[in-house]
Design a protein around this motif. Structure first.
Motif, PDB file in Angstrom:
ATOM      1  N   TYR A   1       0.826  -7.363   0.418  1.00  0.00           N
ATOM      2  CA  TYR A   1       1.529  -6.515   1.536  1.00  0.00           C
ATOM      3  C   TYR A   1       2.609  -5.614   0.870  1.00  0.00           C
ATOM      4  CZ  TYR A   1       4.719  -5.510   5.366  1.00  0.00           C
ATOM      5  OH  TYR A   1       5.532  -4.800   6.438  1.00  0.00           O
ATOM      6  N   LEU A   2       2.451  -4.140   1.070  1.00  0.00           N
ATOM      7  CA  LEU A   2       3.409  -3.245   0.572  1.00  0.00           C
ATOM      8  C   LEU A   2       4.310  -2.500   1.920  1.00  0.00           C
ATOM      9  CD1 LEU A   2       0.818  -3.049  -1.329  1.00  0.00           C
ATOM     10  CD2 LEU A   2       1.614  -1.058  -1.935  1.00  0.00           C
TER      11      LEU A   2
ATOM     12  N   SER B   1       5.801  -8.776  -8.002  1.00  0.00           N
ATOM     13  CA  SER B   1       4.784  -8.692  -7.178  1.00  0.00           C
ATOM     14  C   SER B   1       5.334  -8.488  -5.716  1.00  0.00           C
ATOM     15  CB  SER B   1       3.868  -9.759  -7.169  1.00  0.00           C
ATOM     16  OG  SER B   1       2.838  -9.395  -6.027  1.00  0.00           O
ATOM     17  N   THR B   2       4.530  -7.727  -4.912  1.00  0.00           N
ATOM     18  CA  THR B   2       4.777  -7.874  -3.594  1.00  0.00           C
ATOM     19  C   THR B   2       4.465  -9.292  -3.006  1.00  0.00           C
ATOM     20  OG1 THR B   2       2.704  -7.007  -3.038  1.00  0.00           O
ATOM     21  CG2 THR B   2       4.313  -5.366  -3.203  1.00  0.00           C
TER      22      THR B   2
ATOM     23  N   ARG C   1       5.987   1.406  -0.001  1.00  0.00           N
ATOM     24  CA  ARG C   1       5.648   1.226  -1.400  1.00  0.00           C
ATOM     25  C   ARG C   1       4.388   1.610  -1.818  1.00  0.00           C
ATOM     26  NH1 ARG C   1       7.138  -4.447  -4.409  1.00  0.00           N
ATOM     27  NH2 ARG C   1       6.231  -3.923  -6.614  1.00  0.00           N
TER      28      ARG C   1
ATOM     29  N   SER D   1       4.038   0.409   6.087  1.00  0.00           N
ATOM     30  CA  SER D   1       3.290  -0.570   5.349  1.00  0.00           C
ATOM     31  C   SER D   1       1.946  -0.459   5.346  1.00  0.00           C
ATOM     32  CB  SER D   1       3.844  -2.012   6.094  1.00  0.00           C
ATOM     33  OG  SER D   1       2.999  -1.989   7.549  1.00  0.00           O
TER      34      SER D   1
ATOM     35  N   ILE E   1       0.876  -1.608  -6.775  1.00  0.00           N
ATOM     36  CA  ILE E   1       1.017  -2.985  -6.831  1.00  0.00           C
ATOM     37  C   ILE E   1       1.273  -3.261  -8.416  1.00  0.00           C
ATOM     38  CG2 ILE E   1      -0.164  -5.065  -6.312  1.00  0.00           C
ATOM     39  CD1 ILE E   1      -1.903  -3.560  -4.556  1.00  0.00           C
TER      40      ILE E   1
END
Length: 109
Positions: free
Chosen positions: A37-38, A23-24, A42, A98, A45
């Motif tokens: 949060y990516l 996972s992020t 990215r 992001s 998810i």
């Protein structure tokens, strides 16, 4: 400034950090709200949220650069071999490297 507005909506005192396999980084209340949060462009998810399996969530994408939010639809989380695929692709309108995906449980499920 935009992040401050986001955390007025989701107060940090009500959230804890959570790192899970695949996972992020996550901020969560541990029950019905998850902020993912990516970073670094990215797009998807993945995660292991066994407590969320079978629940339906409203998904919203937040662009920290502009402060804009975008509807990501709804998703009922299902289990698979590697955990739960939590959401589709980052919203195409997000301009920042992001992004934050916000999952809020729809009550009654």
């Amino acid at each position: 400034r935009h992040m401050a507005a986001l955390f007025r909506e989701f107060p940090l005192l009500n959230l804890k950090t959570d790192m899970r396999a695949f996972s992020t980084p996550i901020l969560t209340d541990g029950e019905s709200t998850y902020l993912f949060y990516l970073a670094n462009n990215r797009t998807g998810i993945y995660g292991d949220l066994p407590e969320a399996i079978g629940k339906t969530f409203k998904i919203r994408w937040f662009d920290p650069l502009t402060g804009q939010s975008y509807d990501g639809g709804q998703k009922t989380l299902h289990s698979d071999t590697w955990g739960a695929w939590l959401g589709g692709q980052r919203h195409k309108e997000i301009t920042a490297a992001s992004a934050i995906a916000i999952f809020t449980q729809i009550r009654g499920n």
